[in-house]
Scaffold this active site. Structure first.
Site, PDB file in Angstrom:
ATOM      1  N   ASP A 268       0.909  -1.373  -0.002  1.00  0.00           N
ATOM      2  CA  ASP A 268       0.143   0.128  -0.091  1.00  0.00           C
ATOM      3  C   ASP A 268       0.881   1.406  -0.069  1.00  0.00           C
ATOM      4  O   ASP A 268       2.178   1.127   0.119  1.00  0.00           O
ATOM      5  CB  ASP A 268      -1.012  -0.100   1.034  1.00  0.00           C
ATOM      6  CG  ASP A 268      -2.080   0.683   0.826  1.00  0.00           C
ATOM      7  OD1 ASP A 268      -3.340   0.549   1.543  1.00  0.00           O
ATOM      8  OD2 ASP A 268      -1.999   1.849   0.215  1.00  0.00           O
TER       9      ASP A 268
HETATM   10  C1  GLC Z   1      -4.309   4.244   0.047  1.00  0.00           C
HETATM   11  C2  GLC Z   1      -5.290   3.189   0.378  1.00  0.00           C
HETATM   12  C3  GLC Z   1      -5.456   1.985  -0.609  1.00  0.00           C
HETATM   13  C4  GLC Z   1      -5.318   2.621  -2.096  1.00  0.00           C
HETATM   14  C5  GLC Z   1      -3.830   3.341  -1.958  1.00  0.00           C
HETATM   15  C6  GLC Z   1      -3.517   3.845  -3.596  1.00  0.00           C
HETATM   16  O1  GLC Z   1      -3.688   4.628   1.181  1.00  0.00           O
HETATM   17  O2  GLC Z   1      -4.995   2.512   1.894  1.00  0.00           O
HETATM   18  O3  GLC Z   1      -6.668   1.444  -0.223  1.00  0.00           O
HETATM   19  O4  GLC Z   1      -5.645   1.961  -2.742  1.00  0.00           O
HETATM   20  O5  GLC Z   1      -3.556   4.141  -1.116  1.00  0.00           O
HETATM   21  O6  GLC Z   1      -4.586   4.964  -3.496  1.00  0.00           O
END
Ligand code: GLC
Length: 711
Positions: A268
């Protein structure tokens, strides 16, 4: 039709330099490619110590706003890249791109997989035109704690419902295949157990027993992978002490060994660097070492690999095989999506014939119809066609009802409640403080036939990093209901929220509808339901607690050794002194204008052998003048097992249409697989002996029959 190039991935891989291989595992935002990084990149972004070489070796892009941007980035990249391996573009398409659909918790409330698939299909048609290839969806995290802000993005508390919804969404994104136009490749997230964060506080610690991991939390991710999700995103949290980003139990033992999956793993957002904050790596070099060894492929918006992997490999600390395997998975994904053949796949500069079409907006409304849940109706709904309405509350005239993660959705494109009810409204005030309602207001309100209270929590009170300790309606909105007493009028509460709220203080209302955030056509969908053009059919995918003190609360709980019983001596039993154990509204609950009666439940046998299929059936009678849809739910209880089993667990559901005054026979087939569970080692088990089968309209209203599983 353009002939596909013969692509030898091993040859491509072997022709890459070490830096180029490592670059394929880097994912960064699009501006790096088209801005002057020496001038325009500053602040913490500088800490990523990116340079021109690393940027133009990167493998994928996080987020893209339009086909124009995608074409600009890809063109610039390919012009500078030696190897000419195209970038893959990934973004958060969670419940729509420009046409917005109900938020996932609302989609789950429909209990209608076809509609969930449709919402994902239409989202993919739209989002792919921006040149997006991968969506970070579905979110398959089970959530049993409404304090958590991201309940809105998931499918609730149940593993079977969440599994079926996640698979339905994956199916919709993929369409005819990820190599086709107008498709998205799903990336299921957040692996694993993100929704079980302590205290419902986002990013907080997660401890889950293996029994709960295997029997509950892991099932929806597996379901999404089995349905075709080609990526899986590691969660921010620790799972049982180890950050998911460097958790080899998850990324290797489960994902590769147990599930035999070749999905690309991705962190993430800067999840790699957070391993240091977790205290599981002393610096970014140790993060890189642990991440590649644990099975993490792509780093999203962090650069531990591009900073340290080459040295680690040169010093013999990391086997280059690990790097090659990770890069191969990324290259195979790019090949299967088809961007080697067409690096600009999907991009449509003029999307006007594809996005926000009448048909897509109509579909969004139809999906919304089935995603709201009627929690109470003391006869005030449906409203009469000439009904005069007093419309009160913060959502009376709000267009901010499309929900979080609606990046490209334009809130002001769609009508507010007030705008769609204009012909009926004789009074409208959005003020949420009852003190701001004057006597003259009350005098006008009294002329109405009914008061509609449009209440809720702003969509920024839900979503990432938006957990709450108090899940009441904010700002004392519930006090507005006193206006109904003062004016002696019937009242309807329409709720706009992304999580279960504690609703004891609106029970005086004559009718309550959980509207969640229903997307672009929220207001029209709600109007159709309150006037009876549509018969509500949603069911709750998550328990609504009476108070925060009951959390975590979920229907598929264990019995305990001292269960609270209906009429037993409840002195020393598992209970609260100040609250019932049951939620205010239970899992699977939702009302209809129809009156559905369940009768004549039958089992095809009372003794079931291991290879038998047992048929459970019930008759559902619609004792009303309204045609209606009903979600018939099938639960089982395994009375005696090697481990303590839930008091009940959903194993199947069918949403059926029953015309006015008609009846339907609903049958379910139960096989040994429905009765098995995982032990703490992850081995599938079954136990001979007594089972109960429940078929009903919710987890608290059902018919029950017993059978015995025999050799
Ligand atoms: C965010 C979220 C995740 C998302 C990613 C990209 O922090 O936790 O669900 O897909 O970043 O935006």
């Amino acid at each position: 039709m353009q002939k596909k190039k013969e692509i030898d991935l091993n040859q491509i891989l072997n022709n890459l330099t070490m830096k180029e291989k490592i670059g394929q595992l880097l994912q960064i935002a699009p501006f790096y490619f088209i801005r002057n990084i020496d001038v325009e990149i500053f602040g913490w972004l500088r800490e990523l110590n990116l340079n021109e070489e690393k940027i133009f070796n990167a493998g994928s892009v996080l987020g893209i706003g339009s086909a124009k941007d995608m074409i600009e980035v890809q063109t610039k990249y390919l012009s500078k890249s030696r190897h000419k391996i195209p970038l893959i573009f990934m973004a958060d398409i969670i419940h729509g791109y420009k046409t917005i659909f109900p938020v996932p918790i609302a989609l789950a409330s429909s209990f209608n997989e076809e509609l969930v698939t449709l919402s994902a299909r239409l989202s993919a048609e739209e989002a792919s035109t921006a040149g997006i290839h991968v969506t970070f969806s579905p979110m398959a995290d089970l959530s049993r704690d409404p304090r958590w802000g991201r309940v809105v993005e998931g499918f609730g508390e149940d593993p079977v419902l969440s599994s079926r919804m996640a698979a339905a969404m994956v199916k919709g994104y993929i369409g005819e295949g990820i190599d086709k136009e107008y498709t998205l490749t799903p990336c299921v997230k957040h692996f694993a157990g993100y929704g079980a964060c302590d205290g419902g506080r986002d990013y907080n610690t997660v401890n889950i027993s293996n029994v709960d991991l295997f029997n509950m939390h892991l099932k929806p991710y597996k379901s999404a992978l089995d349905a075709g999700s080609r990526l899986i995103m590691a969660a921010f949290n620790t799972l049982n002490g180890i950050p998911c980003t460097v958790n080899s139990f998850l990324l290797k033992n489960i994902l590769r060994d147990k599930w035999q999956s070749d999905a690309v793993t991705i962190s993430d957002y800067d999840g790699s660097k957070q391993v240091i904050a977790h205290g599981v790596a002393k610096d970014t070099e140790e993060v890189a070492y642990k991440a590649i060894k644990s099975g993490l492929d792509i780093e999203m918006q962090s650069t531990t690999y591009s900073s340290h992997l080459e040295t680690l490999i040169d010093n013999g600390l990391v086997d280059v095989k690990l790097l090659d395997e990770a890069v191969y998975r990324v290259l195979k994904l790019k090949k299967d999506i088809g961007i080697f053949d067409n690096p600009f796949k999907g991009a449509v500069l003029d999307d006007s014939k594809i996005v926000l079409t009448e048909d897509k907006l109509l579909r969004s409304k139809q999906i919304a119809h089935e995603s709201l849940v009627m929690l109470k109706n003391d006869g005030v709904l449906p409203l009469k066609k000439d009904c005069k309405i007093a419309l009160i509350g913060p959502y009376a005239d709000s267009r901010n009802i499309i929900g979080p993660w609606s990046w490209h959705g334009k809130r002001d494109l769609h009508e507010s409640l007030y705008e769609v009810l204009l012909n009926h409204v004789i009074f409208m005030k959005t003020e949420e403080d009852i003190c701001k309602y004057s006597d003259s207001d009350i005098d006008i309100i009294k002329k109405a036939d009914v008061i509609l209270f449009a209440l809720g929590e702003s969509d920024w009170l839900s979503g990432e990093a938006h957990s709450r300790t108090d899940i009441n309606l904010p700002n004392n909105q519930a006090k507005l209901l006193e206006i109904a007493n003062i004016s002696k009028l019937k009242s309807v509460v329409l709720l706009f929220n992304g999580r279960p709220l504690t609703l004891n203080n609106i029970q005086k209302a004559d009718s309550i509808i959980e509207c969640w955030f229903l997307g672009s056509k929220s207001s029209e969908a709600i109007k159709d339901v309150i006037f009876g053009n549509i018969n509500p059919s949603g069911k709750l995918p998550i328990s609504f607690p009476r108070n925060v003190g009951q959390i975590p609360i979920y229907y598929n709980h264990l019995n305990t050794g001292r269960p609270l019983t209906k009429n037993g001596n409840n002195e020393y039993v598992s209970k609260y002194l100040d609250s019932p154990n049951e939620p205010l509204y239970p899992f699977g609950y939702g009302l209809s204008y129809s009156n559905f009666e369940y009768k004549d439940m039958k089992l095809s046998k009372t003794k079931m052998k291991l290879n038998d299929v047992l048929v459970a059936q019930v008759e559902v009678v619609n004792n009303s003048k309204y045609n209606g849809k009903e979600t018939v739910q099938l639960y089982i209880k395994d009375h005696f097992a090697e481990i303590s089993r839930p008091v009940m667990e959903l194993i199947a559901f069918k949403k059926i249409q029953v015309e006015a005054y008609q009846r339907a026979i609903v049958k379910f087939k139960i096989s040994i697989n429905d009765l098995m569970y995982f032990d703490s080692l992850g081995n599938k088990k079954y136990d001979l002996g007594k089972f109960s089968v429940m078929i009903g309209t919710s987890s608290v209203e059902y018919l029950v029959k017993e059978f015995e599983l025999v050799e």
